[in-house]
Design an enzyme around this catalytic site. Structure first.
Site, PDB file in Angstrom:
ATOM      1  N   HIS A 232       0.874  -1.193   0.000  1.00  0.00           N
ATOM      2  CA  HIS A 232       0.000   0.000   0.000  1.00  0.00           C
ATOM      3  C   HIS A 232       0.903   1.232   0.000  1.00  0.00           C
ATOM      4  CE1 HIS A 232      -3.487   2.383   0.634  1.00  0.00           C
ATOM      5  NE2 HIS A 232      -3.829   2.070   1.865  1.00  0.00           N
ATOM      6  N   HIS A 271      -1.913  -2.003  -9.723  1.00  0.00           N
ATOM      7  CA  HIS A 271      -2.930  -1.488  -8.803  1.00  0.00           C
ATOM      8  C   HIS A 271      -4.127  -2.420  -8.840  1.00  0.00           C
ATOM      9  CE1 HIS A 271      -5.599   1.331  -6.793  1.00  0.00           C
ATOM     10  NE2 HIS A 271      -4.509   1.976  -6.424  1.00  0.00           N
ATOM     11  N   ASP A 325       2.553   5.899  -6.378  1.00  0.00           N
ATOM     12  CA  ASP A 325       3.810   5.865  -5.629  1.00  0.00           C
ATOM     13  C   ASP A 325       5.047   6.037  -6.508  1.00  0.00           C
ATOM     14  OD1 ASP A 325       2.860   5.576  -3.027  1.00  0.00           O
ATOM     15  OD2 ASP A 325       2.435   3.461  -3.375  1.00  0.00           O
TER      16      ASP A 325
HETATM   17  N1  ACO Z   1       5.440  -5.777 -10.951  1.00  0.00           N
HETATM   18  C1  ACO Z   1       5.383  -6.902 -11.679  1.00  0.00           C
HETATM   19  N2  ACO Z   1       4.274  -7.669 -11.792  1.00  0.00           N
HETATM   20  C2  ACO Z   1       3.178  -7.245 -11.161  1.00  0.00           C
HETATM   21  C3  ACO Z   1       3.160  -6.063 -10.392  1.00  0.00           C
HETATM   22  C4  ACO Z   1       4.359  -5.329 -10.305  1.00  0.00           C
HETATM   23  N3  ACO Z   1       4.425  -4.210  -9.575  1.00  0.00           N
HETATM   24  N4  ACO Z   1       1.952  -5.899  -9.863  1.00  0.00           N
HETATM   25  C5  ACO Z   1       1.218  -6.930 -10.265  1.00  0.00           C
HETATM   26  N5  ACO Z   1       1.952  -7.754 -11.045  1.00  0.00           N
HETATM   27  C6  ACO Z   1       1.513  -9.001 -11.670  1.00  0.00           C
HETATM   28  C7  ACO Z   1       1.515 -10.130 -10.642  1.00  0.00           C
HETATM   29  O1  ACO Z   1       2.755 -10.770 -10.571  1.00  0.00           O
HETATM   30  C8  ACO Z   1       0.406 -11.002 -11.154  1.00  0.00           C
HETATM   31  O2  ACO Z   1       0.922 -11.723 -12.252  1.00  0.00           O
HETATM   32  P1  ACO Z   1       0.405 -13.238 -12.547  1.00  0.00           P
HETATM   33  O3  ACO Z   1      -1.041 -13.091 -12.911  1.00  0.00           O
HETATM   34  O4  ACO Z   1       1.280 -13.666 -13.664  1.00  0.00           O
HETATM   35  O5  ACO Z   1       0.615 -14.013 -11.269  1.00  0.00           O
HETATM   36  C9  ACO Z   1      -0.617 -10.002 -11.715  1.00  0.00           C
HETATM   37  O6  ACO Z   1       0.155  -8.849 -12.058  1.00  0.00           O
HETATM   38  C10 ACO Z   1      -1.677  -9.618 -10.708  1.00  0.00           C
HETATM   39  O7  ACO Z   1      -1.024  -9.165  -9.517  1.00  0.00           O
HETATM   40  P2  ACO Z   1      -1.654  -9.206  -8.072  1.00  0.00           P
HETATM   41  O8  ACO Z   1      -0.578  -8.966  -7.074  1.00  0.00           O
HETATM   42  O9  ACO Z   1      -2.492 -10.432  -7.900  1.00  0.00           O
HETATM   43  O10 ACO Z   1      -2.644  -7.976  -8.158  1.00  0.00           O
HETATM   44  P3  ACO Z   1      -3.279  -7.250  -6.938  1.00  0.00           P
HETATM   45  O11 ACO Z   1      -4.482  -6.575  -7.435  1.00  0.00           O
HETATM   46  O12 ACO Z   1      -3.427  -8.120  -5.746  1.00  0.00           O
HETATM   47  O13 ACO Z   1      -2.087  -6.250  -6.596  1.00  0.00           O
HETATM   48  C11 ACO Z   1      -0.734  -4.547  -5.949  1.00  0.00           C
HETATM   49  C12 ACO Z   1      -2.065  -4.916  -6.573  1.00  0.00           C
HETATM   50  C13 ACO Z   1      -0.616  -5.156  -4.560  1.00  0.00           C
HETATM   51  C14 ACO Z   1      -0.668  -3.024  -5.825  1.00  0.00           C
HETATM   52  C15 ACO Z   1       0.416  -5.071  -6.855  1.00  0.00           C
HETATM   53  O14 ACO Z   1       0.315  -4.521  -8.135  1.00  0.00           O
HETATM   54  C16 ACO Z   1       1.789  -4.778  -6.239  1.00  0.00           C
HETATM   55  O15 ACO Z   1       2.234  -5.525  -5.383  1.00  0.00           O
HETATM   56  N6  ACO Z   1       2.468  -3.689  -6.729  1.00  0.00           N
HETATM   57  C17 ACO Z   1       3.761  -3.317  -6.181  1.00  0.00           C
HETATM   58  C18 ACO Z   1       3.594  -2.568  -4.861  1.00  0.00           C
HETATM   59  C19 ACO Z   1       2.981  -1.200  -5.060  1.00  0.00           C
HETATM   60  O16 ACO Z   1       3.389  -0.412  -5.895  1.00  0.00           O
HETATM   61  N7  ACO Z   1       1.991  -0.877  -4.214  1.00  0.00           N
HETATM   62  C20 ACO Z   1       1.333   0.446  -4.219  1.00  0.00           C
HETATM   63  C21 ACO Z   1      -0.039   0.348  -4.758  1.00  0.00           C
HETATM   64  S1  ACO Z   1      -0.789   1.938  -4.893  1.00  0.00           S
HETATM   65  C22 ACO Z   1      -1.175   2.333  -3.312  1.00  0.00           C
HETATM   66  O17 ACO Z   1      -1.495   1.564  -2.495  1.00  0.00           O
HETATM   67  C23 ACO Z   1      -1.098   3.732  -2.964  1.00  0.00           C
END
Ligand code: ACO
Length: 388
Positions: A232, A271, A325
């Site tokens: 987050h 996201h 972010d």
């Molecule tokens: N880099 C690479 N791959 C990614 C990323 C990333 N930042 N984010 C998602 N993916 C991929 C996952 O590996 C997954 O791939 P798969 O289907 O092959 O397994 C797919 O995209 C879906 O990802 P999830 O993690 O299941 O998506 P979710 O909706 O749960 O996640 C989240 C959202 C937690 C923000 C995720 O994108 C993440 O971890 N990002 C990095 C951390 C980040 O930047 N957080 C800030 C979010 S904005 C905020 O809160 C203010």
């Protein structure tokens, strides 16, 4: 030894969504998000227009009253906020006693919780009282962060200046001198962009807590705890760490592709809601570029842009774009903020959103109480301790 005699069966008629994905759990009049089209509006006004033309104070008024203020209303709101800038003395003394190596988000969570102790009626939950308590926390959180930062640097604390805006006052208390108009404007825009964002995890946490009719301080304290997680609000610090690990623009390709091959996530991308470019990132990218040029940090901006290019090539097809972010990291760095203050900056702004949601929840409360699908065994015999 006894073993399970029956396995769990899914409960009929109940919807199960891991992580509550796709579940609508509250109504709000504050922010609207269209994740497919990359739209974010506060009370119907596009975020880009607010970032360009509004102030954090006006945006907070908008969120809490669901309309823009008239001039006299805004003046009164700002005057009220400024009159509350100074935290209670016992909180300032507490900050002076905090370990200098404490993490700022742990410090902020503790101090916001403490603010409830000087409130003569902390549990009063009518909407008017909740607004007053929220205003106190919003007004005093900047001093809490700035005081702690100066305390840990061994510098004398700088008292708030009631002639300054929320943004300028924070930078003044932190640095001991008033910011330039450009820095004030940049920081103010960051505050606007981070103020609210639907039912994100920390906002949901605040609404869940207040729904027990607990109190505003508990709800805001819980929200700070949620925000600090790296999935987050903690991601902006991880972005900066990653930028620090990449020696130059020429190393970006290898670094990012290597991480993706190892299935590592790239901080600042992806996201739960946006499957298009996060509209906050659009504005922040422009801001980051301008500030990086002004402050001699072009290398940082260029690395960020190169990361974005690789990520768009590799991941845009999956709907993974820069989130709020990603460019806020470069922006905060150029404003001169220390790395571990990035997430507290997010919190200073999001208090506006959390408080607005707490007020909305109180105005039409229903206790949050979902169910869990039990997937364990049934009919297990209790075995006395001596026989295990
Ligand atoms: N880099 C690479 N791959 C990614 C990323 C990333 N930042 N984010 C998602 N993916 C991929 C996952 O590996 C997954 O791939 P798969 O289907 O092959 O397994 C797919 O995209 C879906 O990802 P999830 O993690 O299941 O998506 P979710 O909706 O749960 O996640 C989240 C959202 C937690 C923000 C995720 O994108 C993440 O971890 N990002 C990095 C951390 C980040 O930047 N957080 C800030 C979010 S904005 C905020 O809160 C203010």
């Amino acid at each position: 030894m006894s073993s399970a005699v029956a396995t769990a069966q899914p409960s009929a008629g109940r919807t199960f969504s891991k992580g509550l994905e796709g579940v609508t759990a509250a109504e709000t009049r504050m922010s609207f998000i269209d994740g497919e089209k990359g739209v974010l509006e506060y009370v119907g006004i596009e975020i880009d227009a607010l970032a360009r033309h509004s102030t954090f104070e006006e945006t907070t008024y908008l969120l809490w009253n669901t309309r823009l203020p008239k001039k006299a209303e805004l003046d009164a709101f700002c005057a009220d906020l400024r009159s509350r800038y100074e935290p209670p003395e016992f909180v300032t003394n507490m900050i002076r006693a905090f370990p200098k190596d404490a993490q700022p988000m742990h410090m902020l969570r503790t101090a916001i919780s403490a603010l409830g102790m000087s409130d003569p009626d902390p549990n009063k939950n009518d909407v008017a009282s909740a607004r007053q308590k929220s205003l106190n926390v919003l007004a005093q959180a900047p001093a809490i962060v700035a005081y702690f930062d100066r305390h840990r640097r061994g510098l004398p604390l700088v008292k708030p200046n009631k002639n300054l805006s929320f943004a300028a006052n924070f930078l003044y208390m932190l640095n001991g001198k008033e910011p330039t108009p450009t820095m004030e404007r940049a920081f103010d825009a960051c505050m606007i962009l981070h103020a609210d964002h639907g039912l994100n995890n920390s906002t949901f946490s605040a609404r869940v807590i207040i729904s027990t009719m607990s109190d505003v301080y508990s709800a805001l304290t819980g929200a700070v705890g949620s925000l600090r997680g790296p999935l987050h609000g903690g991601a902006n610090e991880d972005v900066m760490k990653m930028l620090g690990e990449i020696p130059s623009v020429g190393d970006v390709e290898k670094f990012i592709v290597g991480r993706l091959e190892r299935k590592d996530k790239i901080a600042g991308f992806g996201h739960r809601v946006y499957k298009a470019y996060d509209p906050r990132a659009t504005y922040l990218k422009t801001l980051a570029k301008q500030l990086a040029t002004d402050t001699g940090n072009t290398a940082l901006y260029e690395k960020s842009q190169a990361i974005e290019q690789v990520m768009l090539r590799e991941k845009a097809a999956k709907g993974i774009y820069p989130n709020v972010d990603f460019y806020s990291a470069t922006t905060y760095h150029c404003i001169g903020l220390q790395l571990d203050l990035f997430t507290p900056m997010f919190a200073l702004s999001r208090i506006a959103g959390w408080a607005g949601h707490v007020i909305e929840q109180l105005a039409d409360n229903r206790l949050f109480r979902p169910t869990a699908e039990y997937v364990g065994p049934h009919g297990v015999q209790y075995v006395p301790l001596a026989q295990r």
